[in-house]
Design a protein around this motif. Sequence first.
Motif, PDB file in Angstrom:
ATOM      1  N   PRO A 130      -2.258  -0.895   3.498  1.00  0.00           N
ATOM      2  CA  PRO A 130      -1.472  -0.951   2.274  1.00  0.00           C
ATOM      3  C   PRO A 130       0.012  -0.748   2.584  1.00  0.00           C
ATOM      4  N   ILE A 131       0.857  -1.225   1.680  1.00  0.00           N
ATOM      5  CA  ILE A 131       2.292  -1.126   1.901  1.00  0.00           C
ATOM      6  C   ILE A 131       2.747   0.326   1.793  1.00  0.00           C
ATOM      7  N   ALA A 132       2.331   1.025   0.750  1.00  0.00           N
ATOM      8  CA  ALA A 132       2.726   2.425   0.570  1.00  0.00           C
ATOM      9  C   ALA A 132       1.779   3.309   1.379  1.00  0.00           C
ATOM     10  N   ARG A 133       2.358   4.155   2.217  1.00  0.00           N
ATOM     11  CA  ARG A 133       1.539   5.016   3.076  1.00  0.00           C
ATOM     12  C   ARG A 133       1.819   6.488   2.828  1.00  0.00           C
ATOM     13  N   GLY A 134       2.172   6.839   1.627  1.00  0.00           N
ATOM     14  CA  GLY A 134       2.448   8.229   1.306  1.00  0.00           C
ATOM     15  C   GLY A 134       3.913   8.443   0.985  1.00  0.00           C
ATOM     16  N   PRO A 135       4.301   9.711   0.804  1.00  0.00           N
ATOM     17  CA  PRO A 135       5.694   9.980   0.447  1.00  0.00           C
ATOM     18  C   PRO A 135       6.619   9.670   1.625  1.00  0.00           C
ATOM     19  N   PRO A 136       7.874   9.334   1.316  1.00  0.00           N
ATOM     20  CA  PRO A 136       8.802   9.038   2.407  1.00  0.00           C
ATOM     21  C   PRO A 136       9.116  10.281   3.219  1.00  0.00           C
TER      22      PRO A 136
END
Length: 143
Positions: A130-136
């Motif tokens: 997935p594109i989002a892998r958690g908080p930055p």
Amino acid sequence: MAACKRIPKTIFSNIFSRSSTGYQSSSSFGPPSSLISRRGIASRLYVAGLSFYTTEKALLDAFSQYGQVVEANVLMDKVSSRSKGFGFITYASAEEAEKAISEMDGKTLHGRIITVELAKPRTKHTGGMPIARGPPEPPTEKQ
């Protein structure tokens, strides 16, 4: 001949129970609905805003007055076994589908106002990360 003895009877009987057109000679009078929709003969509609208690039969009954409905699907939630609130209707012709869109879009079905439009083709998902892998990550200061 020994190889034929190892084939399960259900598979063996299905091979010989096909008609000359290649389809099962059961109670159906034409090709399966999946074949119709793959060839582009049928028109598939997306129906949104359905009640959680709308069944496939109720959806079929509501839309069958505008033409020959080949298939009616209401997507169900796996956990709660309720409707997700949308479904699909497949008509035998594009004219019938256009008539159903003009007549049913914005109408009330089981106490809910529904939206009816042509279904968009399915997109292929790659199944990758997935594109989002958690908080930055917090920015680090360079020295």
